[in-house]
Design a protein around this motif. Structure first.
Motif, PDB file in Angstrom:
ATOM      1  N   VAL A  50       0.843  -1.206   0.000  1.00 33.30           N
ATOM      2  CA  VAL A  50       0.000   0.000   0.000  1.00 33.30           C
ATOM      3  C   VAL A  50       0.876   1.253   0.000  1.00 33.30           C
ATOM      4  O   VAL A  50       0.523   2.263  -0.629  1.00 33.30           O
ATOM      5  N   SER A  61       3.545   4.646   6.103  1.00 31.36           N
ATOM      6  CA  SER A  61       2.214   4.444   6.663  1.00 31.36           C
ATOM      7  C   SER A  61       2.334   4.431   8.182  1.00 31.36           C
ATOM      8  O   SER A  61       3.393   4.142   8.739  1.00 31.36           O
ATOM      9  N   PHE A  64      -6.481   7.915   7.416  1.00 31.30           N
ATOM     10  CA  PHE A  64      -7.404   6.980   6.768  1.00 31.30           C
ATOM     11  C   PHE A  64      -8.542   6.594   7.709  1.00 31.30           C
ATOM     12  O   PHE A  64      -9.091   5.495   7.620  1.00 31.30           O
ATOM     13  N   PRO A  86     -12.147   6.089   8.933  1.00 26.34           N
ATOM     14  CA  PRO A  86     -13.169   5.612   7.984  1.00 26.34           C
ATOM     15  C   PRO A  86     -13.965   6.706   7.260  1.00 26.34           C
ATOM     16  O   PRO A  86     -14.344   6.521   6.103  1.00 26.34           O
ATOM     17  N   CYS A 125      -9.932   3.616   5.882  1.00 16.73           N
ATOM     18  CA  CYS A 125      -9.835   2.157   6.015  1.00 16.73           C
ATOM     19  C   CYS A 125     -10.944   1.681   6.954  1.00 16.73           C
ATOM     20  O   CYS A 125     -11.931   2.380   7.149  1.00 16.73           O
ATOM     21  N   TYR A 126     -10.806   0.482   7.500  1.00 19.66           N
ATOM     22  CA  TYR A 126     -11.852  -0.053   8.387  1.00 19.66           C
ATOM     23  C   TYR A 126     -11.415   0.055   9.843  1.00 19.66           C
ATOM     24  O   TYR A 126     -11.559  -0.884  10.628  1.00 19.66           O
ATOM     25  N   GLY A 145      -5.948   4.626  10.697  1.00 19.40           N
ATOM     26  CA  GLY A 145      -4.772   4.493   9.840  1.00 19.40           C
ATOM     27  C   GLY A 145      -4.331   5.869   9.391  1.00 19.40           C
ATOM     28  O   GLY A 145      -5.090   6.842   9.467  1.00 19.40           O
ATOM     29  N   GLN A 161      -5.523  -3.321   7.802  1.00 23.62           N
ATOM     30  CA  GLN A 161      -5.948  -2.001   7.304  1.00 23.62           C
ATOM     31  C   GLN A 161      -5.258  -1.686   5.982  1.00 23.62           C
ATOM     32  O   GLN A 161      -5.852  -1.070   5.091  1.00 23.62           O
ATOM     33  N   ALA A 162      -4.024  -2.122   5.849  1.00 18.43           N
ATOM     34  CA  ALA A 162      -3.321  -1.919   4.572  1.00 18.43           C
ATOM     35  C   ALA A 162      -4.040  -2.698   3.470  1.00 18.43           C
ATOM     36  O   ALA A 162      -4.217  -2.197   2.352  1.00 18.43           O
ATOM     37  N   VAL A 187      -7.179  -3.422   3.328  1.00 16.20           N
ATOM     38  CA  VAL A 187      -8.413  -2.681   3.024  1.00 16.20           C
ATOM     39  C   VAL A 187      -8.097  -1.496   2.108  1.00 16.20           C
ATOM     40  O   VAL A 187      -8.772  -1.246   1.102  1.00 16.20           O
ATOM     41  N   LEU A 188      -7.032  -0.779   2.449  1.00 11.77           N
ATOM     42  CA  LEU A 188      -6.682   0.422   1.683  1.00 11.77           C
ATOM     43  C   LEU A 188      -6.296   0.090   0.242  1.00 11.77           C
ATOM     44  O   LEU A 188      -6.596   0.861  -0.673  1.00 11.77           O
ATOM     45  N   LYS A 195      -9.450  -0.134  -1.598  1.00  8.44           N
ATOM     46  CA  LYS A 195     -10.167   1.150  -1.697  1.00  8.44           C
ATOM     47  C   LYS A 195      -9.433   2.131  -2.610  1.00  8.44           C
ATOM     48  O   LYS A 195     -10.074   2.907  -3.327  1.00  8.44           O
TER      49      LYS A 195
END
Ligand code: PLP
Length: 381
Positions: A48, A63, A195, A197, A203-204, A207, A249-250, A252-253, A256
């Motif tokens: 990511v 990150s 990040f 949400p 992300c979820y 982040g 989370q990475a 997820v990103l 997205k």
């Protein structure tokens, strides 16, 4: 979508619609992370970071665990300490000044521009004088890209260079936006983003990331985010923190980010419809010349003390609204002992009493937006 069914339950931000679009791809991405089990600094973290770098053109991406940590890590890397002043806008989320306070430095609050909600150059100049009069040195500056549009970086950086200030950006709300053909993430010494949400790219969970073109700074930041590690995990060369982005989370990103350009375009279409429909009845946000916004918020100004009445009418009709921010930082209990630029921050004070944000997310359907616009138009006329 059945429009009638949404009346009274229009969400301010609808993350579910994006979830449905991403569907199985997201499930598989997360399950891959669960299956390989490298939950800390797993392969998705590096992936990511490279994708974020490619997206905005930053040379280095670090990150981290949140936008707040991103801000704090930059301050730590630059050795900010008590006796130093950091100039930042008062009309922002508390995290901007909070990170400054953690390091024992002094936030000096500056005013914003009424049109763009971003740091006003005149007030920045006044703030520098205020900081010097208070005996604080050296001075650095954090512009905030509020509600999704970049601050006026050329002007701020030119002023900073003339006066020996460092500039880094709180771009928690603006990742994905551009300023004079440059992407957010490539201006100033470093850029911090979030990040969370509800941010344009979220992300979820929590982040964040830092962007910089300076390899040495990036190396220090990478060390700081893992307890100041040196050659290996049990070699500590500086005081750091636990500030890593979770592998999941990475993951997820990554998913997205792949649809983010498309979502930015959708947000701009939605903002343009709001502007056309509401520009004649109230003050709609203006994006600075040469800038684009990712519309973290779509924020109207409703002057003459009419905001609460309007918000009430809308809320009765099931139209959600929100106030970002009802109290500028220089008025907050935790921050009001810090100096303010010049003779006060009249624009921040005024905006806090006027701003009203409308629903803004990538999946706001035209028919639902029509309902919002109709209600807002009626209420504001
Ligand atoms: C959200 C936000 C932050 C903090 O980000 P977190 O990821 O929630 O820590 C900082 N500054 C601004 C302007 C923000 O909007």
């Amino acid at each position: 979508m059945n429009v009638r069914a949404t009346v009274g339950s229009i969400p301010f931000i609808d993350l579910g619609a994006q979830r449905r679009r991403l569907g199985a791809r997201m499930d598989e991405a997360m399950l891959r992370g669960v299956a390989h089990g490298v939950f800390i600094m797993g392969p998705e973290v590096g992936t990511v970071e490279s994708k974020l770098a490619a997206f905005c053109g930053a040379a280095e991406v670090i990150s981290c665990a949140s936008g707040t940590d991103a801000l704090a890590l930059v301050l730590m890397a630059k050795g900010v300490r008590p006796g130093e002043a950091i100039l930042c806008p008062s009309f922002t989320f508390a995290a901007t000044a909070e990170a400054v306070a953690w390091l024992g430095a002094t936030a000096v609050f500056v005013d914003v521009d009424a049109d763009t909600f971003n740091m006003a150059l005149d007030s920045l100049k006044a703030g520098l004088a205020t900081a010097r009069q208070a005996g604080l040195m050296p001075v650095r500056s954090i512009p905030v890209d509020l509600f999704g549009q970049p601050a006026d970086y050329d002007a701020i950086i030119a002023f900073a260079n003339e006066n020996g200030l460092w500039v880094w950006a709180d771009a928690a709300q603006s990742f994905g936006a551009t300023y004079r053909d440059r992407s957010v993430g490539t201006m100033g010494l470093a850029t911090a983003t979030s990040f969370f949400p509800a941010k344009p790219l979220g992300c979820y969970g929590d982040g964040g990331a830092i962007f910089t073109s300076e390899a040495e700074l990036a190396a220090v930041l990478r060390s700081l985010r893992v307890h100041g590690q040196g050659a290996d995990r049990y070699d500590n060369v500086r005081i750091g923190m636990n500030g890593r982005l979770d592998t999941l989370q990475a993951a997820v990103l990554i998913e997205k980010l792949a649809i983010f350009p498309d979502e930015i375009a959708a947000r701009n279409r939605i903002a343009a419809r709001y502007a056309t429909a509401l520009g004649e009845v109230t003050i709609v946000p203006r994006v600075g010349d040469g800038s684009t916004s990712v519309w973290a918020q779509y924020t109207l100004r409703i002057p003459d003390g009419k905001r609460s009445a309007i918000a009430e009418v809308l809320n009765r009709r099931g139209i959600p609204t929100a106030i970002y921010y009802p109290k500028p930082l220089h008025q907050q209990t935790a921050y009001r002992h810090y100096p303010v630029a010049g003779n006060g921050l009249p624009v921040s004070d005024t905006l806090a009493g006027e701003v009203l944000s409308l629903a803004m997310h990538h999946y706001l359907e035209p028919d639902v937006q029509d309902l919002l616009v109709e209600a807002a138009h009626d209420a504001l006329r």
